[in-house]
Every structure is written in structure tokens, then in C-alpha cells.
Design a protein around this motif. Structure first.
Motif, PDB file in Angstrom:
ATOM      1  N   LEU A 295      81.200  62.059  14.412  1.00  0.00           N
ATOM      2  CA  LEU A 295      79.994  62.524  15.100  1.00  0.00           C
ATOM      3  C   LEU A 295      79.813  64.015  14.857  1.00  0.00           C
ATOM      4  CD1 LEU A 295      77.702  61.933  17.215  1.00  0.00           C
ATOM      5  CD2 LEU A 295      79.335  62.612  18.957  1.00  0.00           C
ATOM      6  N   MET A 296      78.568  64.405  14.641  1.00  0.00           N
ATOM      7  CA  MET A 296      78.232  65.826  14.591  1.00  0.00           C
ATOM      8  C   MET A 296      77.210  66.043  15.698  1.00  0.00           C
ATOM      9  SD  MET A 296      78.448  66.876  10.565  1.00  0.00           S
ATOM     10  CE  MET A 296      76.786  66.540  10.195  1.00  0.00           C
ATOM     11  N   ASP A 297      77.644  66.638  16.796  1.00  0.00           N
ATOM     12  CA  ASP A 297      76.821  66.793  17.995  1.00  0.00           C
ATOM     13  C   ASP A 297      76.035  68.100  17.924  1.00  0.00           C
ATOM     14  OD1 ASP A 297      75.766  67.053  20.554  1.00  0.00           O
ATOM     15  OD2 ASP A 297      77.520  66.141  21.502  1.00  0.00           O
ATOM     16  N   SER A 298      74.718  67.980  17.721  1.00  0.00           N
ATOM     17  CA  SER A 298      73.886  69.181  17.583  1.00  0.00           C
ATOM     18  C   SER A 298      73.705  69.892  18.925  1.00  0.00           C
ATOM     19  CB  SER A 298      72.528  68.817  16.994  1.00  0.00           C
ATOM     20  OG  SER A 298      71.867  67.895  17.830  1.00  0.00           O
ATOM     21  N   ARG A 299      73.862  69.161  20.027  1.00  0.00           N
ATOM     22  CA  ARG A 299      73.684  69.774  21.348  1.00  0.00           C
ATOM     23  C   ARG A 299      74.861  70.694  21.684  1.00  0.00           C
ATOM     24  NH1 ARG A 299      75.335  68.559  26.237  1.00  0.00           N
ATOM     25  NH2 ARG A 299      76.226  66.567  25.597  1.00  0.00           N
ATOM     26  N   THR A 300      76.084  70.203  21.474  1.00  0.00           N
ATOM     27  CA  THR A 300      77.272  71.008  21.798  1.00  0.00           C
ATOM     28  C   THR A 300      77.782  71.796  20.599  1.00  0.00           C
ATOM     29  OG1 THR A 300      78.764  69.180  21.265  1.00  0.00           O
ATOM     30  CG2 THR A 300      78.018  69.369  23.565  1.00  0.00           C
ATOM     31  N   LYS A 301      77.222  71.515  19.407  1.00  0.00           N
ATOM     32  CA  LYS A 301      77.647  72.154  18.153  1.00  0.00           C
ATOM     33  C   LYS A 301      79.125  71.894  17.861  1.00  0.00           C
ATOM     34  CE  LYS A 301      74.086  75.702  18.077  1.00  0.00           C
ATOM     35  NZ  LYS A 301      73.246  75.146  19.088  1.00  0.00           N
TER      36      LYS A 301
END
Length: 83
Positions: free
Chosen positions: A51-57
Motif C-alpha cells: 500500500l502507498m497511502d497518500s493521506r499519511t504519506k
């Protein structure tokens, strides 16, 4: 009391960050195993991106059932294992 001198994270320009992001996206799409060099961490992180979480970076890396969350801005280098 003097504050301990902590080395600052090296600054990188937009081009370097974009290139790093492209390498991560490509590795995720191909389900490739990667080795990350992370600023401030003694050991490298190895595994597959789940996963690459754009919200938490955060980039979530899984290796042998263990999940490691790495801050995107702390990733200094993306490599592929040689073994």
C-alpha cells in the motif's frame, strides 16, 4: 543545556522525489521485491509494497508476514535485491 545535534534529512528537489515515486509505483505494479534505504534507520527495509497511502504519506512494505510502514520522505534509495 545544549541540544544534541541531530543530522537533518537531506533535502531533495521535486525531480528527485518524482523519480523516487515513479520507482515505487513501478515496483508496486509489478509486485517486485525491493530494498529501501531509509534515512535515520540502521537497517534497510526489504519486501513488497502492499500500500502507498497518500493521506499519511506512508509506504507499507510486507516481508515474510511482517508489515513495515516507511515515511515516503525518509526513503533515500530504491534498489532491487541481488540474490
Amino acid at each position: 543545556m545544549a541540544k544534541a545535534k541531530v543530522t537533518k534529512r537531506p533535502t531533495r528537489d521535486e525531480f528527485e522525489l518524482e523519480e523516487l515515486g515513479n520507482q515505487l509505483v513501478e515496483a508496486k505494479q509489478e509486485d517486485s521485491e525491493i530494498v529501501l534505504t531509509v534515512w535515520g534507520w540502521e537497517e534497510q527495509v526489504r519486501g513488497q509494497i502492499v500500500l502507498m497511502d497518500s493521506r499519511t504519506k506512508l509506504v507499507h512494505i510486507q516481508h515474510q508476514g511482517e508489515l513495515t510502514k516507511v515515511p515516503f520522505l525518509d526513503i533515500m534509495k530504491v534498489d532491487y535485491p541481488r540474490d
